[in-house]
Design an enzyme around this catalytic site. Structure first.
Site, PDB file in Angstrom:
ATOM      1  CB  THR A  91      -2.308  -1.669   0.360  1.00 40.63           C
ATOM      2  OG1 THR A  91      -2.819  -2.076   1.621  1.00 40.63           O
ATOM      3  CG2 THR A  91      -3.289  -2.035  -0.738  1.00 40.63           C
ATOM      4  NE  ARG A 124      -8.741  -3.748   8.971  1.00 40.73           N
ATOM      5  CZ  ARG A 124      -8.052  -3.271   7.938  1.00 40.73           C
ATOM      6  NH1 ARG A 124      -7.503  -4.066   7.058  1.00 40.73           N
ATOM      7  NH2 ARG A 124      -7.921  -1.976   7.785  1.00 40.73           N
ATOM      8  CB  VAL A 125     -12.894  -7.143   5.548  1.00 40.88           C
ATOM      9  CG1 VAL A 125     -12.796  -6.746   4.075  1.00 40.88           C
ATOM     10  CG2 VAL A 125     -13.017  -8.660   5.680  1.00 40.88           C
ATOM     11  N   GLY A 126     -10.511  -4.763   5.356  1.00 40.39           N
ATOM     12  CA  GLY A 126     -10.253  -3.338   5.140  1.00 40.39           C
ATOM     13  C   GLY A 126     -10.945  -2.818   3.895  1.00 40.39           C
ATOM     14  CG  ASP A 127      -9.056   0.517   1.994  1.00 41.81           C
ATOM     15  OD1 ASP A 127      -8.343  -0.304   2.622  1.00 41.81           O
ATOM     16  OD2 ASP A 127      -8.582   1.403   1.272  1.00 41.81           O
ATOM     17  N   GLY A 176      -7.580   1.683   6.027  1.00 44.36           N
ATOM     18  CA  GLY A 176      -8.747   1.190   5.313  1.00 44.36           C
ATOM     19  C   GLY A 176     -10.059   1.674   5.903  1.00 44.36           C
ATOM     20  CB  THR A 178      -2.120   2.321  -0.189  1.00 41.05           C
ATOM     21  OG1 THR A 178      -1.348   1.799   0.886  1.00 41.05           O
ATOM     22  CG2 THR A 178      -1.476   3.610  -0.679  1.00 41.05           C
ATOM     23  N   GLY A 179      -3.458   2.727   2.720  1.00 40.28           N
ATOM     24  CA  GLY A 179      -3.471   3.483   3.976  1.00 40.28           C
ATOM     25  C   GLY A 179      -4.529   2.939   4.908  1.00 40.28           C
TER      26      GLY A 179
HETATM   27  N1  GLY Z   1      -5.701  -0.189   3.100  1.00 43.70           N
HETATM   28  C1  GLY Z   1      -5.496  -1.510   3.448  1.00 43.70           C
HETATM   29  C2  GLY Z   1      -6.202  -1.912   4.659  1.00 43.70           C
HETATM   30  O1  GLY Z   1      -6.552  -1.072   5.482  1.00 43.70           O
HETATM   31  O2  GLY Z   1      -6.431  -3.079   4.835  1.00 43.70           O
END
Ligand code: GLY
Length: 288
Positions: free
Chosen positions: A159, A187-190, A213, A210-211
């Site tokens: 990211t 799927r939606v991340g952070d 989510g 980043t990492g």
């Molecule tokens: N940090 C990015 C994600 O998990 O999508």
């Protein structure tokens, strides 16, 4: 406000970045910082700086964003992005397909709609109406990612993010990602979630994560980092406390960049490497 040193901090992911790609990461970070610094140094706004800096990383094909983004379980792109300004205005897109610069679409959501986030088809239609040019997936996504999608699902947390403080003392942050390789459709991340993958408040600071989510969402990583600034922690201490909390409460892995309202920089991660850098006083520093 007097004596503000315009400052830009960026990241291009925190994970076990392969040794063979370190130089590519460094070059792409350096190019992005130069782009952003030119804007800040000529009196430009933090939000313009953040958008153009991230566009540079999205276009590089090096990171998990824009032209380098990973593919989901069906071999499609679903991108997430958030921009936020220190006055708390914000715009986000989630599961956006086939546009190379989701950060710019997120900015348009902030500036042209009464909403904060658009997802999936709605985000796609909005981007089209706003005149952004979509790309066929084969044109958009790198050969590297097509190969990786077919042959391995090794984790990749590339990211990208940027936080800037401009000469007027305004803060802005942006975060853009393709998510996690082989993720479930939808799927939606952070990254597009305010407080989790990004946050910005002129009263405290701005952050981008980043990492993993799912882990950052559980501890609201970027809001937590900004809140740590309220109790007189340095930005570095606040970033470190956030990553400690991430590990302790979720066993999660990742990294964060944090910029206080006075331009104090904090960067922390608990992964093998983090692609990161900053620009201030004409000096550009890049580390991977
Ligand atoms: N940090 C990015 C994600 O998990 O999508």
């Amino acid at each position: 406000m007097n004596n503000i040193s315009p400052t830009l901090a960026i990241h291009g992911g925190a994970w076990a970045i392969a040794h063979t790609t370190v130089d590519d990461h460094k070059k792409a970070l350096d190019a992005a910082l130069k782009t952003g610094w030119e804007i800040l140094n000529s009196g430009g706004s933090a939000i313009d700086c953040v958008e153009k800096t991230i566009n540079s990383m999205e276009d590089s094909g090096v990171f998990d964003a824009g032209k380098g983004c990973v593919l989901n379980e069906k071999g499609e792109v679903e991108m997430d992005a958030l921009v936020m300004k220190g006055d708390l205005s914000a715009g986000a897109v989630a599961a956006l397909q086939d546009f190379p610069n989701p950060i710019s679409v997120a900015r348009r959501v902030m500036e042209k709609t009464p909403h904060v986030m658009l997802v999936g088809e709605g985000a796609f239609e909005f981007a089209k109406k706003q005149g952004f040019k979509s790309m066929h997936i084969r044109e958009l996504v790198s050969d590297r990612e097509f190969h990786s999608w077919k042959n391995n699902h090794e984790m990749h947390f590339g990211t990208v993010g940027a936080v800037a403080l401009d000469a007027k003392g305004n803060l802005a942050q942006g975060t853009s990602t393709g998510g996690t390789r082989g993720k479930m459709t939808g799927r939606v991340g952070d990254s597009p979630i305010i407080g989790a993958g990004g946050y910005c408040d002129d009263e405290t600071g701005g952050a981008s994560a980043t990492g993993q989510g799912e882990a950052f969402m559980k501890i609201m990583g970027c809001k937590t980092a900004c809140d740590f600034l309220k109790t007189k922690n340095s930005a570095q201490k606040a970033a470190e406390k956030t990553i400690s909390l991430l590990e302790k409460r979720t066993n999660g892995k990742g990294g964060i960049i944090l910029l206080s309202k006075t331009g104090d920089i904090g960067i922390a991660f608990n992964t093998a490497r983090m692609a990161r850098g900053y620009a201030r006083d004409g000096k550009i520093v890049v580390e991977v």
